[in-house]
Design a protein around this motif. Structure first.
Motif, PDB file in Angstrom:
ATOM      1  N   TYR A  54      94.152  49.654  20.062  1.00 11.29           N
ATOM      2  CA  TYR A  54      94.155  49.545  22.014  1.00 11.29           C
ATOM      3  C   TYR A  54      93.668  50.633  22.899  1.00 11.29           C
ATOM      4  CZ  TYR A  54      97.761  45.528  21.661  1.00 11.29           C
ATOM      5  OH  TYR A  54      98.488  44.381  21.560  1.00 11.29           O
ATOM      6  N   HIS A  55      93.354  51.757  22.327  1.00  9.10           N
ATOM      7  CA  HIS A  55      92.740  53.127  22.706  1.00  9.10           C
ATOM      8  C   HIS A  55      91.663  53.254  22.421  1.00  9.10           C
ATOM      9  CE1 HIS A  55      91.859  57.478  23.067  1.00  9.10           C
ATOM     10  NE2 HIS A  55      92.399  57.407  24.324  1.00  9.10           N
ATOM     11  N   LYS A  91      85.476  45.735  20.252  1.00  7.03           N
ATOM     12  CA  LYS A  91      84.182  46.524  21.076  1.00  7.03           C
ATOM     13  C   LYS A  91      84.105  47.975  21.137  1.00  7.03           C
ATOM     14  CE  LYS A  91      80.727  46.271  24.193  1.00  7.03           C
ATOM     15  NZ  LYS A  91      80.223  46.152  25.459  1.00  7.03           N
ATOM     16  N   GLY A  92      84.164  48.801  20.550  1.00  4.32           N
ATOM     17  CA  GLY A  92      83.971  49.847  20.103  1.00  4.32           C
ATOM     18  C   GLY A  92      83.774  50.119  21.907  1.00  4.32           C
ATOM     19  N   ASP A 150      85.007  56.235  28.855  1.00  2.84           N
ATOM     20  CA  ASP A 150      85.526  54.565  28.547  1.00  2.84           C
ATOM     21  C   ASP A 150      86.936  54.896  28.529  1.00  2.84           C
ATOM     22  OD1 ASP A 150      83.976  53.085  30.014  1.00  2.84           O
ATOM     23  OD2 ASP A 150      83.445  52.384  27.684  1.00  2.84           O
ATOM     24  N   LYS A 151      88.182  56.006  27.769  1.00  2.00           N
ATOM     25  CA  LYS A 151      88.768  56.361  27.331  1.00  2.00           C
ATOM     26  C   LYS A 151      89.469  57.042  27.815  1.00  2.00           C
ATOM     27  CE  LYS A 151      87.392  55.876  21.934  1.00  2.00           C
ATOM     28  NZ  LYS A 151      87.115  56.888  21.084  1.00  2.00           N
ATOM     29  N   ARG A 152      88.685  57.884  28.683  1.00  2.00           N
ATOM     30  CA  ARG A 152      89.866  58.666  29.380  1.00  2.00           C
ATOM     31  C   ARG A 152      89.646  58.241  31.011  1.00  2.00           C
ATOM     32  NH1 ARG A 152      84.480  62.808  29.028  1.00  2.00           N
ATOM     33  NH2 ARG A 152      85.408  64.035  27.199  1.00  2.00           N
ATOM     34  N   GLU A 153      88.685  56.967  31.165  1.00  2.00           N
ATOM     35  CA  GLU A 153      89.092  56.573  32.649  1.00  2.00           C
ATOM     36  C   GLU A 153      90.363  55.483  32.079  1.00  2.00           C
ATOM     37  OE1 GLU A 153      88.330  55.884  35.840  1.00  2.00           O
ATOM     38  OE2 GLU A 153      87.370  56.781  35.012  1.00  2.00           O
TER      39      GLU A 153
END
Length: 151
Positions: A12-13, A123-124, A129-132
């Protein structure tokens, strides 16, 4: 969907989940008991379609202490997934055409006591995006905490 035994929080991350599917898993006898007891880890598991069949790689199922080690299957062995032919063809086409991946999200037992695996076409995510996503999660947590204190 039954009670979830294990979840792949990392998926999920690290990925943006596009579509979810339910798949059966081909298991050996002692593995079913171990999964029921929660001795399973989906952290680095992924699915590959080989010759029209789906296989799960990287799922770790710990041995039971009561199982004779001579008959115990390999903890990290590849496991065949049971999907409908149409679903397999659709997944294979999207993986080849769009460069997407398939990962395992969770494992559970359905109402008929069959072990089921929830897989997803993903989709990676890029690092920003992870930080957001982490910022949004923290903001929601803070809001919920503030609302709880307000009451």
């Amino acid at each position: 969907m039954g009670e979830t035994i294990a979840r792949n929080k990392k998926a999920y991350h690290d990925y943006e989940i596009l579509e979810k599917y339910e798949a059966g898993i081909e298991l050996k006898g002692s593995e079913v008991k171990a999964i029921r007891l929660g001795r399973v880890n989906l952290k680095d598991s992924f699915v590959k379609i080989i010759k029209g069949e789906a296989f799960l790689f990287g799922m770790h199922v710990s041995h039971m202490s009561s199982v004779n080690m001579h008959f115990a299957p390999d903890e990290r062995r590849d496991r065949k997934l049971l999907l409908h032919k149409r679903e397999l063809q659709k997944l294979e086409a999207k993986v080849k055409k769009d460069g997407l991946s398939i990962v395992a999200l969770s494992i559970y037992f359905n109402s008929k006591n069959f072990a089921k695996l929830q897989i997803a076409l993903v989709k990676g995510k890029a690092l920003h995006d992870k930080r957001e996503a982490l910022k949004e999660k923290d903001a929601k947590r803070e809001t919920a905490r503030a609302m709880k204190d307000y009451r």
